[in-house]
Design an enzyme around this catalytic site. Sequence first.
Site, PDB file in Angstrom:
ATOM      1  N   CYS A   1       0.865  -1.187   0.000  1.00 14.48           N
ATOM      2  CA  CYS A   1       0.000   0.000   0.000  1.00 14.48           C
ATOM      3  C   CYS A   1       0.898   1.232   0.000  1.00 14.48           C
ATOM      4  CB  CYS A   1      -0.974  -0.015   1.176  1.00 14.48           C
ATOM      5  SG  CYS A   1      -0.192   0.019   2.802  1.00 14.48           S
TER       6      CYS A   1
ATOM      7  N   ASN B   1       2.311   1.431   4.281  1.00 11.42           N
ATOM      8  CA  ASN B   1       2.625   0.157   4.964  1.00 11.42           C
ATOM      9  C   ASN B   1       2.409   0.276   6.481  1.00 11.42           C
ATOM     10  OD1 ASN B   1       5.496  -2.034   5.487  1.00 11.42           O
ATOM     11  ND2 ASN B   1       3.398  -2.621   5.110  1.00 11.42           N
TER      12      ASN B   1
ATOM     13  N   CYS C   1      -1.298   0.785   7.424  1.00  7.63           N
ATOM     14  CA  CYS C   1      -2.739   0.487   7.586  1.00  7.63           C
ATOM     15  C   CYS C   1      -3.159  -0.739   6.771  1.00  7.63           C
ATOM     16  CB  CYS C   1      -3.593   1.693   7.180  1.00  7.63           C
ATOM     17  SG  CYS C   1      -3.324   3.169   8.181  1.00  7.63           S
ATOM     18  N   ARG C   2      -3.307  -0.583   5.460  1.00  7.32           N
ATOM     19  CA  ARG C   2      -3.915  -1.649   4.667  1.00  7.32           C
ATOM     20  C   ARG C   2      -3.018  -2.864   4.455  1.00  7.32           C
ATOM     21  NH1 ARG C   2      -5.245   2.221  -0.160  1.00  7.32           N
ATOM     22  NH2 ARG C   2      -3.310   3.072   0.720  1.00  7.32           N
ATOM     23  N   SER C   3      -1.768  -2.634   4.012  1.00  7.79           N
ATOM     24  CA  SER C   3      -0.935  -3.822   3.729  1.00  7.79           C
ATOM     25  C   SER C   3      -0.521  -4.579   4.988  1.00  7.79           C
ATOM     26  CB  SER C   3       0.260  -3.487   2.823  1.00  7.79           C
ATOM     27  OG  SER C   3       1.116  -2.535   3.394  1.00  7.79           O
TER      28      SER C   3
ATOM     29  N   ASP D   1      -8.235   3.808   1.176  1.00 12.53           N
ATOM     30  CA  ASP D   1      -7.278   4.277   2.191  1.00 12.53           C
ATOM     31  C   ASP D   1      -8.053   4.741   3.434  1.00 12.53           C
ATOM     32  OD1 ASP D   1      -5.388   5.574   3.682  1.00 12.53           O
ATOM     33  OD2 ASP D   1      -4.587   6.771   2.034  1.00 12.53           O
TER      34      ASP D   1
HETATM   35  P1  4NP Z   1      -1.746   2.848   4.120  1.00 11.16           P
HETATM   36  O1  4NP Z   1      -2.411   4.192   4.703  1.00 11.16           O
HETATM   37  O2  4NP Z   1      -1.233   3.178   2.743  1.00 11.16           O
HETATM   38  O3  4NP Z   1      -2.886   1.893   4.084  1.00 11.16           O
HETATM   39  O4  4NP Z   1      -0.640   2.447   5.084  1.00 11.16           O
HETATM   40  C1  4NP Z   1      -1.766   5.419   4.782  1.00 11.16           C
HETATM   41  C2  4NP Z   1      -0.831   5.640   5.777  1.00 11.16           C
HETATM   42  C3  4NP Z   1      -0.233   6.887   5.875  1.00 11.16           C
HETATM   43  C4  4NP Z   1      -0.559   7.886   4.989  1.00 11.16           C
HETATM   44  C5  4NP Z   1      -1.493   7.651   3.987  1.00 11.16           C
HETATM   45  C6  4NP Z   1      -2.096   6.410   3.877  1.00 11.16           C
HETATM   46  N1  4NP Z   1       0.053   9.165   5.107  1.00 11.16           N
HETATM   47  O5  4NP Z   1      -0.403  10.100   4.399  1.00 11.16           O
HETATM   48  O6  4NP Z   1       0.978   9.330   5.902  1.00 11.16           O
END
Ligand code: 4NP
Length: 173
Positions: free
Chosen positions: A18, A21, A23-25, A141
């Site tokens: 993702c 790295n 939240c989702r992955s 997201d």
């Molecule tokens: P992820 O979510 O891609 O599922 O880990 C996010 C984590 C952090 C951010 C965006 C999405 N950020 O903007 O810092």
Amino acid sequence: MTSTLSTEKKTVSVLFVCLGNICRSPTAHGVFQGVVERAGLQSRIEIDSAGTSGWHIGNSADGRSSEAAKRRGYDLSALRSRGMAEDDFEKFDYILAMDSSNLHDLEAIAPAAVLNSDPQAAKLGLFLAYSQQSDYDEVPDPYYGGEDAFELVLNLVEDACQGLLREISCELS
Ligand code: 4NP
């Protein structure tokens, strides 16, 4: 990569990707680990996760993801964020993006063999291609969302993990 030497057990490796790295992955990583363990296939399926951005390298999973996963019996506590590594495209059989933006970023750095879908190369695509019950193509997201967003991630991830396990089990048998 898949090993088929007769003296070795065949294994399949999966990398979930993702943006951050955190939240989702990591959720997909932890859920798939739980699903694979329950199926008794932990010695034959290797699992990892990474982010395209590198913004959170070394960080634990977001607390909201960890708590939501914990409520369903999955443990994300050992996971730490990492960026994509140069050799990930050689090391993994499946590289599964959470959304089309992640996939686009991966395609920009993937070797030609992957982009040409060579049979020996990693399979690169959207994780929700393995969904069985939902109509979503992408895992949204949840970072700026509320608790519902994290529950939706888990619903989508649990569903696609079942489909992915089904596909990999066929490969392993
Ligand atoms: P992820 O979510 O891609 O599922 O880990 C996010 C984590 C952090 C951010 C965006 C999405 N950020 O903007 O810092």
